[in-house]
Motif scaffolding. Structure first.
Motif, PDB file in Angstrom:
ATOM      1  N   ARG A 181       7.317   3.588  -3.976  1.00 13.19           N
ATOM      2  CA  ARG A 181       6.137   2.176  -3.633  1.00 13.19           C
ATOM      3  C   ARG A 181       5.229   2.470  -4.882  1.00 13.19           C
ATOM      4  N   TYR A 203       8.782  -7.350  -7.648  1.00 11.12           N
ATOM      5  CA  TYR A 203       8.724  -6.470  -6.708  1.00 11.12           C
ATOM      6  C   TYR A 203       7.450  -6.782  -6.154  1.00 11.12           C
ATOM      7  N   ASP A 248       5.293  -5.390  -3.371  1.00  9.00           N
ATOM      8  CA  ASP A 248       4.631  -4.350  -2.073  1.00  9.00           C
ATOM      9  C   ASP A 248       4.292  -5.091  -0.700  1.00  9.00           C
ATOM     10  N   PHE A 258       9.924   1.207  -0.836  1.00 12.63           N
ATOM     11  CA  PHE A 258      10.732   0.870  -2.189  1.00 12.63           C
ATOM     12  C   PHE A 258      11.829   1.217  -2.033  1.00 12.63           C
TER      13      PHE A 258
END
Length: 208
Positions: A17, A78, A80, A85
């Protein structure tokens, strides 16, 4: 933010990530590192899901590449939210695998050309035995709860570590190991039950 521009050994320890965040910000090196590692993760996962399909091994590279392309295309979306991830990657990979499995279901199984020489590949009987063994193993695994089956696929078939599996499924490595142990014991119970049933059936035939 994590510095990913370091040795290959340290890069392997960088969270995906973190690489994803840098890649989304336009860091080309981070993007290359991210997709390289995503491809390795996707390849193992895809192989674990397609290995039982006729010709499935030949499609693993293509499907893994599709996963990489989809991850790249989804990077700008995407966010977080604290999840690994890897879980994001596996969500995409699962959809690509499902597409491939549907393609297998409707594929036209054409016959190959007549070979020029002797065929040294396994005989139809050997193929049948191998296919029967694989199907039996798959049938047993299908009786497991979804989470236990997924853990066995990732750990045993894909060869992933407990840490990698945990990141993919949102579990601790310890919980993965405990669940894997429970899954294997459950499979042994299935096999033992089948063996007892076979013995009873054989006894009834002898005494019938």
């Amino acid at each position: 933010m994590t510095d990913v521009h370091t040795t290959p050994q340290l890069q392997d320890r960088v969270e995906l990530r973190d690489l994803a965040a840098l890649a989304s910000a336009g860091d080309g090196t981070a993007l290359n590192d991210l997709l390289t590692r995503v491809r390795a993760v996707a390849h193992r996962y895809v192989r674990s899901r397609l290995w039982t399909y006729p010709g499935g091994a030949d499609m693993v590279d293509d499907v893994a590449q599709e996963v990489c392309v989809a991850v790249f295309g989804a990077l700008n979306r995407y966010r977080d939210e604290g999840r690994p991830f890897e879980a994001f990657v596996y969500g995409i990979a699962a959809r690509k695998v499902a597409d491939a499995q549907r393609a297998f279901a409707v594929a036209d199984l054409s016959t190959s050309d007549v070979p020029d020489g002797a065929d040294e590949s396994p005989t139809p009987e050997e193929h049948a035995v191998r296919h029967s063994e694989v199907q039996h193993a798959v049938a047993l695994m299908d009786r497991l709860p979804d989470k236990l089956r997924e853990i066995l696929l990732l750990r045993v078939v894909a060869g992933m570590s407990a840490e990698e599996t945990g990141r993919a499924l949102g579990m601790t490595p310890g919980a993965v190991r405990v669940a894997q142990h429970r899954a294997l014991n459950t499979l042994r119970g299935f096999v033992g039950h089948e063996g007892k049933q076979g013995q009873r059936a054989a006894g009834e035939v002898r005494h019938g």
